[in-house]
Design a protein around this motif. Structure first.
Motif, short mmCIF file in Angstrom:
data_model
loop_
_atom_site.label_atom_id
_atom_site.label_comp_id
_atom_site.label_asym_id
_atom_site.label_seq_id
_atom_site.Cartn_x
_atom_site.Cartn_y
_atom_site.Cartn_z
N PRO A 3 0.80 -1.22 0.00
CA PRO A 3 0.00 0.00 0.00
C PRO A 3 0.83 1.27 0.00
CG PRO A 3 -0.86 -1.61 1.58
CD PRO A 3 0.42 -2.15 1.09
N PHE A 4 1.98 1.26 0.71
CA PHE A 4 2.76 2.50 0.81
C PHE A 4 3.54 2.80 -0.47
CE2 PHE A 4 7.00 0.72 1.26
CZ PHE A 4 6.77 -0.53 1.79
N THR A 5 3.57 1.88 -1.43
CA THR A 5 4.23 2.16 -2.70
C THR A 5 3.23 2.30 -3.85
OG1 THR A 5 4.52 -0.19 -3.23
CG2 THR A 5 6.27 0.89 -1.97
N ALA A 6 1.95 2.09 -3.58
CA ALA A 6 0.94 2.22 -4.63
C ALA A 6 0.91 3.65 -5.14
CB ALA A 6 -0.43 1.82 -4.09
N GLY A 7 0.84 3.79 -6.46
CA GLY A 7 0.73 5.12 -7.05
C GLY A 7 2.05 5.83 -7.27
N LEU A 8 3.16 5.23 -6.83
CA LEU A 8 4.47 5.85 -7.05
C LEU A 8 4.91 5.62 -8.49
CD1 LEU A 8 6.43 4.92 -3.79
CD2 LEU A 8 4.90 6.86 -4.22
N ILE A 9 5.54 6.61 -9.08
CA ILE A 9 5.99 6.50 -10.46
C ILE A 9 7.39 5.90 -10.49
CG2 ILE A 9 6.89 8.87 -10.44
CD1 ILE A 9 6.10 9.10 -13.37
N SER A 10 7.66 5.05 -11.49
CA SER A 10 8.97 4.42 -11.60
C SER A 10 10.01 5.43 -12.07
CB SER A 10 8.92 3.24 -12.58
OG SER A 10 8.80 3.72 -13.92
N LEU A 11 11.27 5.11 -11.83
CA LEU A 11 12.36 5.99 -12.27
C LEU A 11 12.34 6.15 -13.78
CD1 LEU A 11 14.99 7.56 -11.60
CD2 LEU A 11 16.22 5.42 -12.02
N GLU A 12 12.14 5.06 -14.49
CA GLU A 12 12.14 5.11 -15.96
C GLU A 12 11.01 6.00 -16.47
OE1 GLU A 12 12.26 2.36 -14.13
OE2 GLU A 12 14.34 1.76 -14.50
N ASP A 13 9.80 5.86 -15.90
CA ASP A 13 8.68 6.70 -16.31
C ASP A 13 8.95 8.16 -15.99
OD1 ASP A 13 7.30 4.57 -17.30
OD2 ASP A 13 5.95 4.35 -15.59
N ALA A 14 9.54 8.42 -14.82
CA ALA A 14 9.84 9.79 -14.43
C ALA A 14 10.83 10.41 -15.41
CB ALA A 14 10.40 9.81 -13.01
N GLN A 15 11.89 9.68 -15.74
CA GLN A 15 12.88 10.20 -16.67
C GLN A 15 12.26 10.49 -18.03
OE1 GLN A 15 15.65 6.94 -16.33
NE2 GLN A 15 17.01 8.06 -14.95
N GLN A 16 11.39 9.58 -18.49
CA GLN A 16 10.74 9.77 -19.79
C GLN A 16 9.83 10.99 -19.76
OE1 GLN A 16 8.38 6.48 -21.14
NE2 GLN A 16 8.18 7.27 -23.21
N LYS A 17 9.03 11.12 -18.71
CA LYS A 17 8.12 12.26 -18.60
C LYS A 17 8.88 13.57 -18.56
CE LYS A 17 4.30 9.87 -16.21
NZ LYS A 17 3.22 10.23 -17.14
N MET A 18 10.03 13.59 -17.91
CA MET A 18 10.83 14.80 -17.83
C MET A 18 11.46 15.13 -19.18
SD MET A 18 12.81 14.14 -14.18
CE MET A 18 13.85 15.59 -14.33
N LEU A 19 12.20 14.17 -19.71
CA LEU A 19 13.05 14.47 -20.86
C LEU A 19 12.26 14.72 -22.13
CD1 LEU A 19 15.98 11.94 -20.22
CD2 LEU A 19 15.70 14.30 -19.42
N GLN A 20 11.09 14.10 -22.27
CA GLN A 20 10.33 14.29 -23.51
C GLN A 20 9.72 15.69 -23.61
OE1 GLN A 20 7.29 11.30 -23.42
NE2 GLN A 20 5.99 12.36 -21.95
N GLN A 21 9.69 16.42 -22.49
CA GLN A 21 9.14 17.77 -22.51
C GLN A 21 10.18 18.85 -22.84
OE1 GLN A 21 6.48 18.84 -19.18
NE2 GLN A 21 6.73 16.75 -18.43
N LEU A 22 11.45 18.49 -22.76
CA LEU A 22 12.51 19.49 -22.78
C LEU A 22 12.92 19.89 -24.19
CD1 LEU A 22 14.81 17.98 -20.00
CD2 LEU A 22 12.92 19.61 -19.74
N THR A 308 18.67 11.69 -6.11
CA THR A 308 17.71 12.19 -7.10
C THR A 308 18.36 13.20 -8.03
OG1 THR A 308 16.89 13.76 -5.42
CG2 THR A 308 15.63 11.73 -5.75
N PHE A 309 19.28 14.01 -7.51
CA PHE A 309 20.00 14.92 -8.41
C PHE A 309 20.78 14.11 -9.44
CE2 PHE A 309 23.33 17.50 -10.07
CZ PHE A 309 22.86 18.80 -10.05
N TYR A 310 21.49 13.09 -8.98
CA TYR A 310 22.33 12.29 -9.87
C TYR A 310 21.51 11.57 -10.92
CZ TYR A 310 26.06 9.00 -11.17
OH TYR A 310 27.00 8.26 -11.86
N GLN A 311 20.42 10.93 -10.51
CA GLN A 311 19.65 10.08 -11.42
C GLN A 311 18.64 10.84 -12.27
OE1 GLN A 311 20.16 6.92 -12.03
NE2 GLN A 311 21.69 6.55 -10.44
N LEU A 312 18.19 11.99 -11.82
CA LEU A 312 17.12 12.72 -12.52
C LEU A 312 17.53 14.12 -12.98
CD1 LEU A 312 14.46 11.43 -10.07
CD2 LEU A 312 14.16 11.22 -12.53
#
Length: 411
Positions: A3-22, A308-312
């Motif tokens: 339950p405490f991890t439900a709804g969390l976004i994966s690192l790969e999805d986060a990177q994709q969502k970030m980089l595709q907007q730039l 998070t700075f290093y990975q994202l």
């Protein structure tokens, strides 16, 4: 899923969502080669000349004509050719020219025989090995031809690239302007590094760490200091940061129970793309858009902020600067030498020490305590052990994926 991890976004999805907007910045300036270290090329660079710019010798030896070769022939030495001092005299038939590495090839020379394949005799030298046409001759343009592209746009200039440009006589290069990054920390408990601590205060190491990494990445840092836990003060900080910068980075104020002000202000001044990640450490990481800039909210815990700075944030900054060269090391397998604790639910970046075992196999051991407040884990480490989201504890001898630190975290 827990339950405490439900709804969390994966690192790969986060990177994709970030980089595709730039969209990378495009403003460029010309700087001297001596000022270009760490800068990103704004456009492709072509060679203004041939390399080598003339036929030259690849060895210390003797220049000769193939037509003169005969068994056991003693060749008189008619002259010498050095780098910077070519042989320009008359070259009699049946003789050789003593030549040094880098010296221009005399007119009419068919090959260079290395000195180790000759013997000294009275009156000259004897060749002791077969000779092939063009051997040990570096031809004009053999390495680089005039007009050929030597570097693409988006290349970070460093110790491999700058000497190449220097060898071509290029004294000035067009680079992208530095990315402007505004940083601030939130929290009444924070005190600037070097100042005495009052009761209940801690040092603002996160902003210090982020500034160090931004400087290492070649960014222009706009330091807005520590912002009080006050909605009006935080709104002013966001507005001022957005006015000055391409990217705004805050540390703290994005965890559950802390985020009310930050979330409300971001929704007022811009838009939030995502708020929480399925990674450990670093779950409370926020990304969004302000009116003129991108926003990254780092967690308050020091290790979480650094991870998070290093990975994202690092790939985000590289993308904005148009950098096309790879920044993150390839992951590889290593053998765990000890038990690693891991609960399923989040991708885990554990700080570790990579070495090679007696059998030649890569092996990895933990730096010790992995709490998000234990920054000594970074000082001791040279890699991350990257443990899959649903993986549990790792036993000694099991294979794990590791990611060696790149230059941002190396000494």
């Amino acid at each position: 899923m827990e339950p405490f991890t439900a709804g969390l976004i994966s690192l790969e999805d986060a990177q994709q969502k970030m980089l595709q907007q730039l969209t990378p910045i495009s403003d460029s300036i010309n700087v001297s080669l001596f000022e270009a270290a760490g800068r990103i090329t704004a456009r492709p660079i072509n060679s203004p000349l041939d390399v080598p710019s003339f036929d030259n010798s690849a060895m210390d030896g003797y220049a000769l004509r193939l037509a003169d070769i005969a068994p056991d022939r003693v060749f008189p030495v008619a002259g010498k050719a050095f780098a910077g001092a070519p042989f320009n005299g008359a070259w009699p038939a049946g003789s050789v020219i003593r030549i040094m590495t880098g010296a221009p090839i005399p007119a009419g020379c068919d090959a260079v025989v290395m000195q180790e394949q000759t013997e000294q005799r009275d009156g000259g030298i004897v060749i002791t090995a077969p000779v092939q046409a063009a051997q040990n001759i570096r031809r004009i343009g053999e390495d680089i031809q005039a007009g050929k592209q030597v570097l693409d746009a988006g290349v970070r200039l460093g110790a491999a690239e700058l000497p190449l440009l220097a060898s071509l006589g290029i004294a000035e290069v067009s680079v992208l302007r530095k990315l402007r990054v505004a940083i601030f920390s939130t929290g009444d408990e924070l005190q600037a590094v070097g100042q005495p601590l009052a009761e209940g205060q801690i040092y603002d190491t996160n902003r210090f760490t982020v500034a160090l990494m931004l400087n290492k990445l070649g960014c222009e840092v706009i330091d807005l200091g520590v912002i009080a836990d006050d909605q009006a003060a935080l709104r002013t900080a966001f507005t001022e940061a957005d006015r000055q910068a391409d990217v705004v980075i805050s540390t703290g104020g994005v965890s559950v129970g802390e985020a009310d002000f930050t979330r409300a202000i971001l929704e007022e001044l811009g838009a939030i793309t995502f708020w929480k990640l399925a990674i450990k450490p670093g779950k409370p990481f926020a990304f969004g858009r302000l009116a003129n800039s991108w926003f990254c909210g780092l967690p308050g815990n020091p290790v979480s902020a650094a991870v998070t700075f290093y990975q994202l944030v690092q790939p985000l900054l590289a993308t904005l600067t148009g950098q096309t060269t790879r920044i993150m090391p390839l992951r590889q397998r290593a053998r765990a030498t000890q038990r690693l604790k891991k609960s399923p639910g989040r991708l885990d970046f554990q700080r570790a020490i990579l070495s090679r075992g007696d059998d030649g196999v890569l092996e990895v051991r933990s730096t010790g305590a992995q709490g998000s407040h234990v920054f000594s884990s970074f000082a001791l480490a040279n890699c991350f052990v990257v443990l899959e989201r649903e993986r549990g504890d790792v036993e000694p001898g099991e294979w794990v994926e590791i990611e060696a630190f790149n230059s941002l975290l190396e000494g």
